[in-house]
Each structure stands twice: as structure tokens, then as C-alpha cells.
Design an enzyme around this catalytic site. Sequence first.
Site, PDB file in Angstrom:
ATOM      1  N   LYS B   4      26.868 -14.566  32.060  1.00 22.33           N
ATOM      2  CA  LYS B   4      26.344 -14.775  30.728  1.00 22.33           C
ATOM      3  C   LYS B   4      25.429 -13.640  30.336  1.00 22.33           C
ATOM      4  CE  LYS B   4      26.811 -19.109  29.198  1.00 22.33           C
ATOM      5  NZ  LYS B   4      26.964 -20.355  29.904  1.00 22.33           N
ATOM      6  N   GLY B   6      22.440 -13.363  28.140  1.00 20.60           N
ATOM      7  CA  GLY B   6      21.451 -14.036  27.295  1.00 20.60           C
ATOM      8  C   GLY B   6      20.752 -13.015  26.434  1.00 20.60           C
ATOM      9  N   LYS B  20      27.173 -19.220  46.551  1.00 20.72           N
ATOM     10  CA  LYS B  20      27.352 -18.797  45.165  1.00 20.72           C
ATOM     11  C   LYS B  20      25.963 -18.739  44.530  1.00 20.72           C
ATOM     12  CE  LYS B  20      31.593 -20.256  42.805  1.00 20.72           C
ATOM     13  NZ  LYS B  20      32.146 -21.363  42.021  1.00 20.72           N
ATOM     14  N   ASP B 120      11.198 -23.070  26.293  1.00 23.24           N
ATOM     15  CA  ASP B 120      12.440 -22.792  25.559  1.00 23.24           C
ATOM     16  C   ASP B 120      13.389 -23.982  25.713  1.00 23.24           C
ATOM     17  OD1 ASP B 120      14.345 -21.530  24.031  1.00 23.24           O
ATOM     18  OD2 ASP B 120      14.880 -20.024  25.523  1.00 23.24           O
TER      19      ASP B 120
HETATM   20  N1  LIG Z   1      21.196 -20.931  37.869  1.00 21.08           N
HETATM   21  C1  LIG Z   1      22.108 -21.084  36.912  1.00 21.08           C
HETATM   22  N2  LIG Z   1      23.307 -21.621  37.160  1.00 21.08           N
HETATM   23  C2  LIG Z   1      24.220 -21.775  36.191  1.00 21.08           C
HETATM   24  N3  LIG Z   1      24.025 -21.421  34.902  1.00 21.08           N
HETATM   25  C3  LIG Z   1      22.850 -20.868  34.572  1.00 21.08           C
HETATM   26  C4  LIG Z   1      21.836 -20.677  35.558  1.00 21.08           C
HETATM   27  N4  LIG Z   1      20.781 -20.114  34.933  1.00 21.08           N
HETATM   28  C5  LIG Z   1      21.128 -19.984  33.654  1.00 21.08           C
HETATM   29  N5  LIG Z   1      22.362 -20.432  33.408  1.00 21.08           N
HETATM   30  C6  LIG Z   1      23.071 -20.459  32.116  1.00 21.08           C
HETATM   31  O1  LIG Z   1      23.007 -19.192  31.501  1.00 21.08           O
HETATM   32  C7  LIG Z   1      22.335 -19.272  30.250  1.00 21.08           C
HETATM   33  C8  LIG Z   1      21.437 -18.062  30.061  1.00 21.08           C
HETATM   34  O2  LIG Z   1      20.467 -18.057  31.075  1.00 21.08           O
HETATM   35  P1  LIG Z   1      18.944 -17.893  30.742  1.00 21.08           P
HETATM   36  O3  LIG Z   1      18.610 -18.852  29.659  1.00 21.08           O
HETATM   37  O4  LIG Z   1      18.172 -17.962  31.992  1.00 21.08           O
HETATM   38  O5  LIG Z   1      18.967 -16.416  30.169  1.00 21.08           O
HETATM   39  P2  LIG Z   1      18.043 -15.779  29.079  1.00 21.08           P
HETATM   40  O6  LIG Z   1      18.540 -14.423  28.807  1.00 21.08           O
HETATM   41  O7  LIG Z   1      16.636 -15.955  29.486  1.00 21.08           O
HETATM   42  O8  LIG Z   1      18.305 -16.696  27.835  1.00 21.08           O
HETATM   43  P3  LIG Z   1      17.725 -16.605  26.361  1.00 21.08           P
HETATM   44  O9  LIG Z   1      18.885 -16.206  25.523  1.00 21.08           O
HETATM   45  O10 LIG Z   1      17.278 -18.003  26.049  1.00 21.08           O
HETATM   46  O11 LIG Z   1      16.625 -15.603  26.378  1.00 21.08           O
HETATM   47  C9  LIG Z   1      21.579 -20.582  30.261  1.00 21.08           C
HETATM   48  O12 LIG Z   1      21.463 -21.106  28.968  1.00 21.08           O
HETATM   49  C10 LIG Z   1      22.393 -21.440  31.199  1.00 21.08           C
HETATM   50  O13 LIG Z   1      23.335 -22.208  30.458  1.00 21.08           O
END
Ligand SMILES: Nc1ncnc2c1ncn2[C@@H]1O[C@H](COP(=O)(O)OP(=O)(O)OP(=O)(O)O)[C@@H](O)[C@H]1O
Lengths: 339, 212
Positions: B4, B6, B20, B120
Site C-alpha cells: 500500500k 499511504g 509475513k 487517525d
Molecule cells: N500491519 C499491517 N497489516 C496489514 N495491513 C496494514 C498494516 N498496517 C497498515 N495496513 C494497511 O495499510 C494502510 C496504510 O497504512 P498506514 O495507515 O499505516 O499508512 P500511512 O501512510 O500512515 O497512512 P495515511 O494515509 O493515513 O497517512 C492501512 O490503512 C491499513 O489498511
Amino acid sequence: MHRSAMTYCLGIESTADDFSVGIVTFEGEALANVTSTYMSESGGIHPREAAQHHTRVVGKVLREALRKAHIEPKDVEIVAFSQGPGMGPCLRTGATAARALASYLDVPLMGVNHLVAHIEIGRLATGAEDPVTLFVSGGNTIVAAFDVGRYRIFGETLDIAIGNCIDVFAREAGLRPEEGLPVAAMVEELASRGVVFVPLPYTVKGMDLSFSGLLTAATELLRKTKYRLEDLCHSLQEGIFSMLTEVTERALAHTEKKEVLLTGGVAANKRLQTMLEIIAKEHEARFCVVPKQFAMDNGTMIAWMGILAYQHGLKVPIEKSFVRLKWRLDEVDVPWMKR
Amino acid sequence: MLLKKGAEASLFLEQWHGRKVVMKKRLPKKYRLPQLDESIRSYRTVHEPQLMHQSKEAGVPSPTIFLVDVEEANIVMEFIEGDQVKQILHTLTTEGRRKLCSYIGMLIGNLHKHGIIHGDLTTSNMILTPHGKIVFVDFGLGEFSTELEARGVDLHLMKRAFQSTHYKYAKEGFEAVMEGYSDVTGKKLAEDLLKKIREIEERGRYVSREEG
Ligand SMILES: Nc1ncnc2c1ncn2[C@@H]1O[C@H](COP(=O)(O)OP(=O)(O)OP(=O)(O)O)[C@@H](O)[C@H]1O
Ligand SMILES: Nc1ncnc2c1ncn2[C@@H]1O[C@H](COP(=O)(O)OP(=O)(O)OP(=O)(O)O)[C@@H](O)[C@H]1O
């Protein structure tokens, strides 16, 4: 000049310190925009004094706008006004003028939402279709995007608006507006010559923001002669614009939209534009910024909103044209947006 | 493999000692001054694992942290199998949705009771596992606080997330959250917080602009 086939909407904006009249054709051509701004000694806005100013200039601004658009009062086929949100006395002055004009001309009256108007004029001026919008002005700080019938608010300020934050800091620093140059533009100019970065509180909560802690800290630093004003302006801008960019990026990542629209008076700032352009590029989105004349409060955007609302049958009977001080963006249906 | 991207970080799915795991990388942001960027990234990299750890202590599931590299702003954590609540909320029955939201409210209540503010609260940051557990992720914007204001803002964000992303059942959803919340924190606090949320919603509007 023959414009008889065209239909004109006259829009009146008076939510805060600006009284502005714009005239727009149904095709979306802006023919005239005339603004008179209330300037107070203190820099803050006193709603009642601002409203008195508006009352004084109504006739003059209307005449000037009609003259610039080369049309007669009888050519006006719709009268629109900003019904809210804003300051009561200011809104009422505009509403009263609009009601009088509409009933005198016997044409439909359209009360429109000031916030939606900012987004719509941005879309019209830049060709953006379905953007994540960052609306930053003296009274607002909002991140919004369209979804099913309405603009949804993704983030906003938890305390003061960004423009207000810059203006208060500028005043505390002893800056005073000069002809055609707002204090915030002076801060921008000073910031461009800043080199030292002084850390300030950085407060982001999800997609919401808070500026008051940062403002207090920055104002306190002003009293310490240790720092050059250029450096403090630089630090202030870097802090607040990074926060804005962070939440806009978060909204962009969440909504997966392909456009970013920057609007409102603070949109004039080049540093903020640069930052947003960077995140837009990273998310393969197009960056759009509203041209200066439509970024600040203006009658044109109200006129254009009036046309959109009229075309979609959203009429406002005069007896229902009371002003709405706290009218929220996500309370307004926007049927012209598809999906 | 990129899992992902984010707003703040890129998340990679990796193998780590036969497990994993998710590697959350806070890459530098070009729009920020390097000095500010580094301090934000390292601050969050240090705080997020602390908050996640405390969250577990409070009985609220969150990923187990395996490794923190502050220098690189990387966190290696347990990969959580399941779906974002955001993706599945609309697939539930009204009753199922109410139950899930109330359960989420209980978890938020537990966090707050233990002095943790998530920072958040969105339905993307809650993962429903195949075993029916809810796991909270993304504590990067969190903090330790027991103040009414901080709790109010946290819940306000949850409410906002419903309004912007689940407008169809925003009202019932958030009401159920507050029900669950109230069950663990008590009626009094829940009521005070509802007032606080209303007050927060009123702010930042035109009205609060300096009118001096
Ligand atoms: N440990 C994990 N296992 C599986 N999926 C995860 C995990 N951590 C995060 N995710 C998924 O990935 C997405 C993005 O992660 P995270 O929110 O930590 O990133 P971010 O870049 O801080 O997000 P934001 O866009 O809110 O700033 C989360 O919304 C979640 O659905
Ligand atoms: N160069 C600039 N950099 C940053 N901010 C700027 C600049 N020029 C103007 N501004 C800000 O724009 C604001 C005024 O914009 P605008 O007219 O949209 O706001 P407003 O009259 O307060 O209206 P609204 O009702 O839309 O909130 C001021 O607060 C000022 O700080």
C-alpha cells in the site's frame, strides 16, 4: 455590442470584509467583477462596521459592475447572493440588496453557499472535473472532495483558519497592509529571504489541523530579537504549508482522485502552490490553482453558482432567503456533479 | 512487494525470519524542508511503536512490532490478515453493522481509558481479521493524553470518517460507536464527549474568526 441573446446572472458576495458584485453569462463568461474591501484600523474584522461599509458601497459597486459588463439592469435575469456561511451583519447587507434588486427586476433570486461557490469557480476557471479541493482563506481551511451528491469534508481546521493565522502573525510582527498588498503577501516575500528554520509546533490530526499552538509559539519568538523576521516568516510558512500539504495528500490517497484544486485567498502563495504541485505529481494527479481574481472572495463565483443552481431548479423564494451563518459545505446538494 | 502507498508511508509485504511482515517506510517528502521532514519522520517512527505496544496492553489489538529503524524511519511489524473495515461495512446487515461499530467503540473506549489517543481513527485503519477480531493500525499521529479535548478530537475524526466515507449510515454508525464507547468508559464521560464533539464542530467555522 449585441448580447441580447445571452442570459446574465448578477452575483452579490458579502460574507466578510469584501462586498463584491460579479456578472456572468450562462455560458460561464465572467464579464465584470467589482469589489470594495472594508479595512479596519486593527486589522481584525468587526462584523457590524464591515456591514456598514457594505451598505455604503452597494450602489456604487452595483453601478460599476453593470457599467463594466456593458449591460443595463433590465438585462439581468437572475440575482444570486451568498446566503452563508459568514458573518451575520455582512451577510444580511448582501441579502437585503439582492432581495431588493430581484424583486425590483422581477427575476428569480438564488441564495447560494459561499463555500461551494469557491469550489465551482475553481472548477470553471481551471477545467478541473472532480478534484480534491484545498480551500484556504481568511475564514476557512477545508479539504473536500465530491462523493455521491455532495462535497464531503475530509479535513478542516480545529481552531483558527490558515489565512487568519498568517494575518495575525503579520500584524504582531508590525506589518501593515499597503495599497494592493495584503500583509500575507509581505510575509511571503520576507519568507523567500529566510534561511534559518526554527521548529514550531506541528499539529495534524488525521486530516484535521490546528494552528493556534503554532501561532502562539511564533508570536512569542517575535519578541525574542534573536531571530530575523525573514527567518520567522520562513519557519511559519514551512510549518503551516507542510501541514496543509500533508492532509491534502492524505485526502488524495484516500479518495484516489486525479486532480488537486487549490482555492481561496491563500492560494496566491507560491510556496504553497509548489508543495501541492509536488504531491499532485507523486499521485499522478493534475494540479490546478484558481487564478488570483477568483481566489479571493468575489461576486463572480456567486453569480456562477446562481446559474448552476438555477439550471438545476434550486430556486429560493424570497421568504426563505434568510441568511445561514453556519451553513456547512456538506449540507448542499450539487446535482451538476455527476455520479 | 508494495502492499500500500499511504499518504505518509509506503508499506511493503516481506518475509522476515520466516514470517509475513509489513515494512512501513516513511520515505522523505520532497515538499517539506529536509530538516522538518527528518524530525517528523523520526518522531513518528519512534512514537508509533510505543503507542501500538501500549494499545496491546490496553487490550486493543494492534500489530506486533519486530524492528524499529529510526535512522531510516522504518518499522517492521506483523502483517495483519483481513479486510479494512472501510471495505466491508456496506456488506453487513444493519444489525451486523451496529454490532461491529459498537465493538469498535468499545475498543476506542479502551484506548482512551488507558491514556492513548489514536490520532487517525478512520475505517481504513481498522482491519477485520478472519477470526472476527478488529486490529487497529497506523498510530503515527497518536499521542498519550487523557484530556477531554484530545479524546473529543479523536472521536470527532471517527465521526468525520463516517460522514465523508460512509454517509449512508454515518448517523447509526457513529451512534453505535458511542454506545460501545459509553459501555466501557461510562455514560458521564460519553455524554461530556458528545458535547465536546459538538463544540469542536462549531470551531474553525467562520464564527471563530477573530472579530475584534
Ligand atoms: N500491519 C499491517 N497489516 C496489514 N495491513 C496494514 C498494516 N498496517 C497498515 N495496513 C494497511 O495499510 C494502510 C496504510 O497504512 P498506514 O495507515 O499505516 O499508512 P500511512 O501512510 O500512515 O497512512 P495515511 O494515509 O493515513 O497517512 C492501512 O490503512 C491499513 O489498511
Ligand atoms: N501571498 C499570500 N500568501 C498567503 N496568504 C495570502 C496571500 N495573499 C492573501 N492571502 C490570504 O488570503 C486571505 C484573504 O482571502 P479571501 O478573500 O479568500 O478570504 P476571506 O475574505 O477571509 O474570505 P472567506 O470568506 O472566503 O474565508 C487573507 O487572510 C490572507 O492572509
